[in-house]
Scaffold this active site. Structure first.
Site, PDB file in Angstrom:
ATOM      1  N   VAL A 112      70.395 140.186 107.380  1.00 46.27           N
ATOM      2  CA  VAL A 112      69.780 140.247 108.583  1.00 46.27           C
ATOM      3  C   VAL A 112      69.402 141.678 109.150  1.00 46.27           C
ATOM      4  CG1 VAL A 112      71.912 140.586 110.109  1.00 46.27           C
ATOM      5  CG2 VAL A 112      69.838 139.417 110.989  1.00 46.27           C
ATOM      6  N   TYR A 113      69.977 142.695 108.401  1.00 43.44           N
ATOM      7  CA  TYR A 113      69.491 144.186 108.554  1.00 43.44           C
ATOM      8  C   TYR A 113      68.097 144.333 108.072  1.00 43.44           C
ATOM      9  CZ  TYR A 113      74.519 145.376 109.152  1.00 43.44           C
ATOM     10  OH  TYR A 113      75.729 145.418 109.479  1.00 43.44           O
ATOM     11  N   SER A 114      66.979 144.407 109.077  1.00 46.62           N
ATOM     12  CA  SER A 114      65.871 144.649 108.807  1.00 46.62           C
ATOM     13  C   SER A 114      65.211 143.517 108.020  1.00 46.62           C
ATOM     14  CB  SER A 114      65.322 145.985 108.323  1.00 46.62           C
ATOM     15  OG  SER A 114      65.727 147.140 109.195  1.00 46.62           O
ATOM     16  N   GLU A 115      65.560 142.366 108.074  1.00 43.43           N
ATOM     17  CA  GLU A 115      65.174 141.319 107.145  1.00 43.43           C
ATOM     18  C   GLU A 115      65.446 141.428 105.942  1.00 43.43           C
ATOM     19  OE1 GLU A 115      61.168 140.646 109.034  1.00 43.43           O
ATOM     20  OE2 GLU A 115      62.125 139.461 110.564  1.00 43.43           O
TER      21      GLU A 115
END
Length: 345
Positions: A61-64
């Site tokens: 989920v970190y920067s997709e």
């Protein structure tokens, strides 16, 4: 760098590890954290490895997914020198199957992470949140398959409650599935809720804490002080509303104590806050973050020295909060030492 066992497992992890939420920052939260590209990331990783920090933490989920991609590029050619930790389970889109930890989602998520990280295995894989819509036996059975396939080496959780962890551990024991050995948790001098349930559970069941946001969502960096306005360039202006809430007077009381001890020790406020955490029971590794070399080197200065017993007591007193129900009856008993049990295993 000191190395510690990850819970009751045989894996040794550094006391400090590096969080990659600042890599390739995009979106309302991560763009404010940092926008480190692969070249900059490689330099930060060089500094970490020189200091003995070889564990790097990320999440889909970190920067997709871009954070994992930058990390994969930055460690190319030295995979054997590093440990990779990543997480999955939070929403990655609007689709019904783009969230949670179902068998279908977990298999796809792990394959996607391996592709972005440019590796064929993940050292520590954690579920980023409890999925109440998927039976724990399905989740654990899928993790078992992925471990046996050599794609995952150790498994853990993040942001689970105590009963959710114990339900999973019971199912793992009953069915012979891999047990969780890591619990990635929010824990800091201004956020000590981990101590009520999850710390005793970790000690009893052999889960090592990987601590995220050890500086209280950026509030313990030294930029927040009594009688001073928050600096104009502080990222807290953009990110504070996303983090755990903190009463302002309580925060300033802790900062006052940190400032006093920083003067005594000739260390910085963040170094003192991190050093306090490194002494806490069940803590396997404290995840530090940095956008610049200067920030990273300062955080690395949290190891190699110790607070005195008097200084620890001062920080304990400043950050103390009464235990919530049902903990307060026995917490008030004289000599009751549940808070500091030995690590299991």
């Amino acid at each position: 760098m000191e190395f510690r066992s990850l819970g009751s497992s045989g894996l040794k992890v550094p006391a400090l590890s590096f969080g990659t939420g600042t890599f390739a920052g995009s979106g309302p939260i991560f763009s404010a954290w940092g926008q480190t590209d692969a070249t900059e990331a490689r330099r930060l990783i060089d500094i970490c490895l020189d200091a003995g920090v070889n564990l790097f933490d990320s999440a889909d989920v970190y920067s997709e997914g871009a954070s994992e991609s930058v990390l994969g590029t930055a460690i190319k050619g030295r995979r054997g020198d590093v440990l990779i930790s990543t997480k999955a389970g939070l929403p990655m889109g609007e689709g019904a199957n783009e969230r949670g930890t179902s068998r279908s989602r977990l298999i796809q998520t792990v394959d996607d992470a391996l592709r972005r990280l440019e590796t064929d295995y993940i050292d520590i894989f954690q579920l980023h949140a409890f999925d109440a819509s998927t039976p724990v036996e399905e989740v654990l059975g899928t993790l078992d398959t992925l471990v046996k396939a050599g794609k995952l080496r150790y498994v853990g959780v993040s942001n689970f409650s105590g009963w959710q962890i114990m339900k999973s551990l019971a199912a793992a024991e009953k069915n012979g599935f891999p047990r969780y050995v890591a619990n990635q948790v929010y824990y800091s001098l201004i956020g000590r809720d981990y101590e009520w349930d999850l710390m005793p559970l970790g000690a009893d069941q052999g889960l090592g804490a990987l601590v995220w946001s050890p500086l209280g969502w950026g509030r313990l960096t030294g930029k927040v002080k009594r009688g001073q306005s928050l600096p104009e360039l502080s990222r807290l202006h953009e990110t504070e509303s996303f983090g755990p809430p903190v009463d302002n007077e309580y925060l300033l009381k802790v900062v006052d104590a940190l400032e006093e001890i920083a003067e005594e020790t000739e260390k910085t406020i963040p170094q003192v806050a991190l050093n306090w955490l490194l002494r806490r029971p069940t803590v396997s590794s404290v995840i530090i973050g940095a956008r610049t070399e200067e920030q990273l080197r300062q955080n690395l200065g949290a190891v190699g020295w110790e607070l005195s017993a008097e200084q620890v007591a001062k920080l304990d007193a400043a950050s103390h909060k009464d235990a919530p129900y049902p903990h307060f009856p026995y917490r008030r008993q004289e000599g009751f030492a549940l808070l500091d049990p030995p690590m299991a295993g």
